[in-house]
Design a protein around this motif. Sequence first.
Motif, PDB file in Angstrom:
ATOM      1  N   ALA A 132       0.851  -1.196   0.000  1.00 45.23           N
ATOM      2  CA  ALA A 132       0.000   0.000   0.000  1.00 45.23           C
ATOM      3  C   ALA A 132       0.882   1.240   0.000  1.00 45.23           C
ATOM      4  N   LYS A 133       0.253   2.385  -0.241  1.00 47.40           N
ATOM      5  CA  LYS A 133       0.994   3.649  -0.133  1.00 47.40           C
ATOM      6  C   LYS A 133       0.023   4.713   0.344  1.00 47.40           C
ATOM      7  N   GLU A 158      -3.811   4.269  -0.509  1.00 48.92           N
ATOM      8  CA  GLU A 158      -4.199   3.520  -1.711  1.00 48.92           C
ATOM      9  C   GLU A 158      -3.681   2.088  -1.650  1.00 48.92           C
ATOM     10  N   TYR A 159      -4.550   1.164  -2.043  1.00 49.48           N
ATOM     11  CA  TYR A 159      -4.176  -0.243  -2.116  1.00 49.48           C
ATOM     12  C   TYR A 159      -4.851  -0.814  -3.349  1.00 49.48           C
ATOM     13  N   ARG A 163      -9.224   3.196  -2.264  1.00 50.89           N
ATOM     14  CA  ARG A 163      -8.700   4.440  -1.695  1.00 50.89           C
ATOM     15  C   ARG A 163      -9.449   4.805  -0.409  1.00 50.89           C
ATOM     16  N   PHE A 164      -8.691   5.063   0.626  1.00 50.52           N
ATOM     17  CA  PHE A 164      -9.237   5.418   1.941  1.00 50.52           C
ATOM     18  C   PHE A 164      -8.728   6.810   2.303  1.00 50.52           C
ATOM     19  N   LEU A 165      -9.622   7.649   2.805  1.00 58.78           N
ATOM     20  CA  LEU A 165      -9.252   9.023   3.137  1.00 58.78           C
ATOM     21  C   LEU A 165      -9.396   9.271   4.634  1.00 58.78           C
ATOM     22  N   SER A 255      -9.555  -4.925   2.367  1.00 58.38           N
ATOM     23  CA  SER A 255      -9.503  -4.713   0.924  1.00 58.38           C
ATOM     24  C   SER A 255      -8.538  -5.695   0.276  1.00 58.38           C
ATOM     25  N   ASP A 256      -8.935  -6.246  -0.877  1.00 57.19           N
ATOM     26  CA  ASP A 256      -8.010  -7.079  -1.660  1.00 57.19           C
ATOM     27  C   ASP A 256      -7.432  -6.271  -2.813  1.00 57.19           C
ATOM     28  N   GLY A 257      -7.674  -4.968  -2.774  1.00 48.56           N
ATOM     29  CA  GLY A 257      -7.198  -4.109  -3.856  1.00 48.56           C
ATOM     30  C   GLY A 257      -8.284  -3.754  -4.837  1.00 48.56           C
TER      31      GLY A 257
END
Length: 264
Positions: A132-133, A158-159, A163-165, A255-257
Amino acid sequence: EEKAAKAPDTSKPEGMLEVHYIDVGQGDATLIKCGSHAMLIDGGNNNKGTTVQLYLKKQGVESLDYVIGTHPDADHIGGLDVIVYKYNCDTVIMPDYEKDTKTYQELVDVIHDKNMKITYPVVGEQYALGEAKFTIIAPNSNSYGGNANDYSVAILLEYGKNRFLFTGDAEETSEQDMISTGMNLDCDVLSVGHHGSANSTTWDFLEATSPSYAVISCGINNQYNHPSADTMGRLSDMGIPVFRTDKQGTIIAVSDGTNISWSQ
């Protein structure tokens, strides 16, 4: 005729990303795990340090790549002194904004005792967390006056395609600044700012982020009446399903992306 073999989809990561919105009552603490990597955003109030520590232990966390103290309010950094004391933390990210409180001083003392330095957030900087980044998206100014909330460190995680905020307690001024950078703020999951307070999560910000899900971290019957009816109304009008720690306890997104599943 034969079709050319489809190139492998390298954008799909191998493992799983877990985001744990930990129930710390009125406050915020989020554990993010990606493979053997982990990071923590905030640590709840002063009396929640051990709660968070035990939760990390239960999740098998042995060290932290990053600890983010979004801003110096006690309900966000109160428990972080325990975490920084107990765990090896590679990077501690906090805004260049101090508060003259015992809580803030205790955290800074522990960071110094462990010969660590505070990394200030620089908008646009990216950090890796396993596969992730995350990117720093706020604060975009150092002149928010005495409003500690608007100095909150905000990140986009991000993964794969997910996207998680996370925006800490950022209020309308900081939200507008994030929008006006022109960055893509689209996300699948929005951590609703400032526990769902009325002066965060504006229409503009919801339109810019267009989340599929929202998570609110707040305490049962808290004194601030968070989340506000205004914010809940905006989320409801946009048809965004909401998870709340005061109703559901700790909430976990996996999440699996590509897809995100939820448990509590």
